[in-house]
Enzyme design. Structure first.
Site, PDB file in Angstrom:
ATOM      1  N   GLU A  65      -1.507   0.941   4.936  1.00 44.65           N
ATOM      2  CA  GLU A  65      -1.719   0.489   3.527  1.00 44.65           C
ATOM      3  C   GLU A  65      -2.773  -0.351   3.438  1.00 44.65           C
ATOM      4  OE1 GLU A  65      -1.114   0.232   0.696  1.00 44.65           O
ATOM      5  OE2 GLU A  65       0.751   1.017   0.041  1.00 44.65           O
TER       6      GLU A  65
ATOM      7  N   ARG B 159       9.526  -9.004   1.641  1.00 45.56           N
ATOM      8  CA  ARG B 159       8.153  -9.018   2.246  1.00 45.56           C
ATOM      9  C   ARG B 159       7.232  -8.881   1.207  1.00 45.56           C
ATOM     10  NH1 ARG B 159       5.949  -3.860   2.710  1.00 45.56           N
ATOM     11  NH2 ARG B 159       7.138  -2.086   2.937  1.00 45.56           N
TER      12      ARG B 159
ATOM     13  N   ASN C 211       3.892  -7.077  -0.039  1.00 45.57           N
ATOM     14  CA  ASN C 211       3.635  -5.452  -0.093  1.00 45.57           C
ATOM     15  C   ASN C 211       2.018  -4.977  -0.274  1.00 45.57           C
ATOM     16  OD1 ASN C 211       4.438  -2.821   0.508  1.00 45.57           O
ATOM     17  ND2 ASN C 211       4.419  -2.138  -1.551  1.00 45.57           N
TER      18      ASN C 211
ATOM     19  N   GLU D 108      14.295  -1.722   0.646  1.00 45.69           N
ATOM     20  CA  GLU D 108      14.157  -0.810  -0.415  1.00 45.69           C
ATOM     21  C   GLU D 108      15.439  -0.614  -1.272  1.00 45.69           C
ATOM     22  OE1 GLU D 108      11.724   2.583   0.704  1.00 45.69           O
ATOM     23  OE2 GLU D 108      10.506   1.484   2.011  1.00 45.69           O
TER      24      GLU D 108
ATOM     25  N   ASN E 128       3.676  -2.098  -6.188  1.00 49.00           N
ATOM     26  CA  ASN E 128       2.693  -1.986  -5.402  1.00 49.00           C
ATOM     27  C   ASN E 128       1.453  -2.180  -6.562  1.00 49.00           C
ATOM     28  OD1 ASN E 128       2.074  -0.250  -2.821  1.00 49.00           O
ATOM     29  ND2 ASN E 128       3.884   0.869  -3.528  1.00 49.00           N
TER      30      ASN E 128
ATOM     31  N   ASP F 129       1.906   5.222  -5.453  1.00 49.13           N
ATOM     32  CA  ASP F 129       1.822   4.038  -4.534  1.00 49.13           C
ATOM     33  C   ASP F 129       0.746   3.013  -4.916  1.00 49.13           C
ATOM     34  OD1 ASP F 129       1.783   2.674  -2.064  1.00 49.13           O
ATOM     35  OD2 ASP F 129       3.115   4.349  -1.373  1.00 49.13           O
TER      36      ASP F 129
END
Length: 289
Positions: free
Chosen positions: A16, A99, A101, A120, A147, A196
């Site tokens: 990522e 957390r 991201n 999730e 995202n 995403d």
């Protein structure tokens, strides 16, 4: 436009946050679940990796040097010289299962980032902004997987992704750092996959990587689908534009949750890919820390 090809056979669990850092002439990105920060120098072919103390969602370059990293518990300064992490600010200490991201730096140096439930499951994610040592809630919350965000080249529009909701919304971004009312920009279907990480190019078009969709897509600022780039792997997480002229697109991918049979069909899952584009990207602004 060229077809994507693997430039680092990394096998990341959850690659990522790719970002091209001009001062290094290198691409930086993370593997969230393996707790790694990676650096790829395309000119020399050098590849370096560092261990993070927690899940790490992003690492963005700071004006004062080094990086601002998004860990599970909050923001930290990361120094590649010695691999150290020093706490800047806790984020959501009351939500230990969350957390950080994904993130982006806007043209003013403000960093925008999101949180999410690491399992999730819960809609406990929210968006925040960080500048000059302070974290502020962005006023957008109750999201399962955040995202982005992504910000237009003129700094006036922000794009926010709700991955499990399969939606991307746009909003005006005021000079005071406040997000205006959100408006629909993109809604994917189950057949498409999940939106995403988004990235903006120099024409203001929005590149959206499609998790479980085998591709990344380019949309006009009006939401019109302009291009599709197919990958040999299903889970494309985000792209960043790099190289001397910002026309090399780098894409992170993931292999988390894939079965042995699925990995046999897509063995390059988790690799770092690149392809060439006609329209360059935008230089990454450094975080005002």
């Amino acid at each position: 436009m060229s077809e994507p090809h693997s430039v680092w056979e990394l096998g990341a669990e959850l690659g990522e946050g790719p970002v091209w850092v001009e001062r290094d002439q290198a691409l930086w990105f993370v593997d969230i679940k393996k707790k790694h920060i990676h650096c790829f120098d395309p000119a020399s072919g050098d590849k370096q990796s560092w261990d993070a103390p927690e899940f790490v969602g992003f690492a963005l370059p700071a004006r004062s040097g080094g990086f601002i990293a998004g860990l599970q518990s909050g923001l930290a300064r990361f120094d590649p010289a010695d691999g150290s992490f020093s706490r800047i600010a806790a984020v959501e200490p009351n939500l230990p299962d969350n957390r950080l991201n994904d993130a982006v730096t806007d043209p003013t140096g403000t960093m925008w980032f999101g949180s999410m439930d690491n399992r999730e499951v819960a809609k406990s994610g929210a968006f925040y902004r960080f500048s000059i040592g302070k974290v502020h809630a962005a006023g957008v919350a109750d999201i399962e997987i955040t995202n982005g965000p992504a910000v237009s080249p003129d700094g006036r529009t922000i794009y926010l992704v709700d991955t499990l909701g399969r939606s991307l919304t746009a909003a005006d971004l005021g000079p005071d750092g406040r997000i205006g009312p959100r408006r629909p920009f993109l809604q994917l279907t189950e057949a498409d996959g999940y939106p995403d990480g988004p990235t903006i190019d120099s024409e203001g078009c929005v590149w959206v990587s499609i998790y479980a969709g085998w591709e990344t897509r380019r949309y006009s600022p009006a939401g019109e689908l302009l291009q599709r780039v197919r990958f040999p792997v299903p889970n494309v997480t985000k792209i960043a534009f790099g190289g001397p002229d910002l026309t090399t697109a780098y894409a992170t991918t993931a292999r988390q949750g894939m079965s042995a049979e699925e990995l046999d069909r897509a063995p390059q899952s988790g690799d770092l890919f690149s392809f060439q584009v006609d329209v360059p990207g935008v230089s990454c602004a450094y975080v005002a820390d």
